[in-house]
Structures are given as C-alpha cells and as structure tokens.
Design a protein around this motif. Structure first.
Motif, PDB file in Angstrom:
ATOM      1  N   SER A 122       0.836  -1.216   0.000  1.00  0.00           N
ATOM      2  CA  SER A 122       0.000   0.000   0.000  1.00  0.00           C
ATOM      3  C   SER A 122       0.863   1.255   0.000  1.00  0.00           C
ATOM      4  CB  SER A 122      -0.939   0.006   1.212  1.00  0.00           C
ATOM      5  OG  SER A 122      -0.217   0.132   2.425  1.00  0.00           O
ATOM      6  N   GLY A 123       2.089   1.163   0.572  1.00  0.00           N
ATOM      7  CA  GLY A 123       3.008   2.293   0.529  1.00  0.00           C
ATOM      8  C   GLY A 123       3.556   2.525  -0.868  1.00  0.00           C
ATOM      9  N   LEU A 124       3.755   1.430  -1.606  1.00  0.00           N
ATOM     10  CA  LEU A 124       4.257   1.544  -2.987  1.00  0.00           C
ATOM     11  C   LEU A 124       3.165   2.012  -3.941  1.00  0.00           C
ATOM     12  CD1 LEU A 124       6.364  -1.756  -3.150  1.00  0.00           C
ATOM     13  CD2 LEU A 124       7.232   0.583  -2.987  1.00  0.00           C
ATOM     14  N   PHE A 125       1.916   1.669  -3.626  1.00  0.00           N
ATOM     15  CA  PHE A 125       0.782   2.040  -4.482  1.00  0.00           C
ATOM     16  C   PHE A 125      -0.266   2.758  -3.633  1.00  0.00           C
ATOM     17  CE2 PHE A 125       2.621  -1.960  -6.012  1.00  0.00           C
ATOM     18  CZ  PHE A 125       3.053  -1.573  -7.278  1.00  0.00           C
ATOM     19  N   PRO A 126       0.039   3.963  -3.144  1.00  0.00           N
ATOM     20  CA  PRO A 126      -0.845   4.672  -2.213  1.00  0.00           C
ATOM     21  C   PRO A 126      -2.219   5.020  -2.784  1.00  0.00           C
ATOM     22  CG  PRO A 126       0.887   6.123  -3.024  1.00  0.00           C
ATOM     23  CD  PRO A 126       1.239   4.755  -3.487  1.00  0.00           C
ATOM     24  N   TRP A 127      -2.329   5.035  -4.092  1.00  0.00           N
ATOM     25  CA  TRP A 127      -3.615   5.379  -4.698  1.00  0.00           C
ATOM     26  C   TRP A 127      -4.610   4.219  -4.620  1.00  0.00           C
ATOM     27  CZ3 TRP A 127       1.012   4.970  -7.292  1.00  0.00           C
ATOM     28  CH2 TRP A 127       1.177   3.864  -8.122  1.00  0.00           C
ATOM     29  N   VAL A 128      -4.144   3.027  -4.303  1.00  0.00           N
ATOM     30  CA  VAL A 128      -5.046   1.882  -4.144  1.00  0.00           C
ATOM     31  C   VAL A 128      -5.516   1.870  -2.685  1.00  0.00           C
ATOM     32  CG1 VAL A 128      -5.351  -0.601  -4.430  1.00  0.00           C
ATOM     33  CG2 VAL A 128      -3.705   0.633  -5.873  1.00  0.00           C
ATOM     34  N   THR A 129      -6.562   2.601  -2.413  1.00  0.00           N
ATOM     35  CA  THR A 129      -7.020   2.801  -1.028  1.00  0.00           C
ATOM     36  C   THR A 129      -7.480   1.515  -0.360  1.00  0.00           C
ATOM     37  OG1 THR A 129      -9.228   3.387  -1.860  1.00  0.00           O
ATOM     38  CG2 THR A 129      -7.676   5.197  -1.456  1.00  0.00           C
TER      39      THR A 129
END
Length: 226
Positions: A62-69
């Motif tokens: 989730s840190g690498l892809f922050p837009w995936v809530t």
C-alpha cells in the motif's frame, strides 16, 4: 521520508518472520509438526505469524501504491486481529517460558501427549534457537506495535467497541474449534503442553481468557496512541 521508513519496517519485519518460519522447517521439531494433523498451522504462534506477515506485506504494497485505497483499509482491519493476537502470543509465551517452560515447550524428541509423572527426572525440553524464537514470538508483536504507533491512525470508538470484540471473538471461535479438532485427530495431543494436560472445560476457559486478554490489550494499546 515517512513512506520510506514504513517500507523499511514492513519489508525487514516480513523478511525476519519468513526466515524464522523457514528455519523451523530445518529443526527436528519441524518434522514433528509436519507429522501431526494440522501441521504447523495448528500452532497459534504460526497463525499469528501469518497474520502479522500479511499485515506487513499489505503495508509495504500500500506504501508503494498509495492510490489503491483498498490495500490500506485491508491492512488496517487485518491489524485489528493481528496486533492483539501477536501481543497475546508474546505475553503468554515469554511469561510461560520464564516461569513454567514445560507448559509451553514440548519434551525433546517426544511424539506422545505430555502426561503428569511422579518421576523426579523430567525429559529435556526442546528450546528454539534464540534468533528463531525472537522471530516467531517477539518480532510480530514489536513490528505491529511500532507500525501502529508510527504509521497508523488511532482506531475510532466504533472500531474499538464494535469491530475489535467481534474480530477477537471470531478469531477465538475459529482457533478454538480448529485446535480442538486437531487435538482429536492427534489422539488427544495438542500443539501446546498446557492444552494437552487440561480437560476440555479448562481449555475452553483458556480460550475465553486469551480472547478477553486480546481485546483489552487492543484497547490499552489504542488508548496510548495520540
């Protein structure tokens, strides 16, 4: 910078937990575990380890892809179970290890249910190497607690008073039912000596007590968050 620190914590913690689990496979006790019905996953330690590792992995992704809530939300609600379970595992394990090791550690090379004996000579216990012990019984609780205080928001009153007790009861019902079934399939031998040595009504009391401890541990940890 916060995202970098979080990724380091998540990655390092997940790797240590994985290496600890992998190391158990190379030990004699790993062969004993595999020979039992339920294998490694009849142990609360291993189930807590999996929950903690999944929380770390979800946090890292989730840190690498922050837009995936959805990833961050999934990790946050997984921690409602993983955090208190890991804390309770650590509290119970290290307390019994220090005071009553025979209740938590199986006799070395033993494949029989532990039973009371009048003999003054007790069989040697199978102590894990310290690095493996820490990776299984300390790192999950420590990493999740650090993650919660530094990189997570405090849980709301609704989450604490509604979701947390439901999650604790649900997990307790699952694990209690599963370990009782494994014990039946393993001829009355449970993964931990303190379960093997007690009748079912006492074991149920232990499951309930651990669940209550888990819930209040979660409430206490959450109350310390600012």
């Amino acid at each position: 910078m916060e995202r970098i620190y979080a990724a380091i914590l998540h990655g390092v913690a997940a790797n240590i937990m994985y290496q600890g689990f992998k190391s158990v496979q190379t030990l004699p006790i790993g062969e004993f575990m595999n020979a039992q019905y339920g294998g490694h996953f009849q142990y609360l330690t291993i189930q807590g380890l999996v929950l903690a590792a999944l929380s770390m992995i979800l946090g890292m992704v989730s840190g690498l892809f922050p837009w995936v809530t959805g990833l961050k939300s999934a990790k946050r609600y997984l921690m409602v179970v993983a955090l208190p379970v890991s804390v309770v595992i650590s509290l119970i394990y290290w307390s019994l290890l220090a005071l009553f090791p025979s209740l938590i550690i199986p006799p070395m090379n033993s494949t029989e249910p532990s039973t009371p004996s009048s003999s003054s000579t007790s069989p040697p216990l199978f102590y894990l190497p310290l690095t493996v012990d820490l990776s299984l019984h300390a790192v999950p609780a420590i990493s999740l607690t650090l993650d919660f205080f530094f990189f997570e928001r405090k849980y709301t009153k609704k989450e604490v008073h509604v979701i947390a007790p439901i999650a604790a009861a649900g997990f307790a019902l699952w694990y209690g039912s599963w370990v009782e079934y494994c014990g039946k399939m393993n001829n009355g031998s449970f993964p931990y000596p303190f379960l093997t040595e007690n009748p079912q009504e006492i074991r149920i009391g232990i499951y309930i007590g651990a669940t209550v401890l888990s819930f209040f541990s979660f409430r206490f940890i959450n109350s310390l968050h600012r």
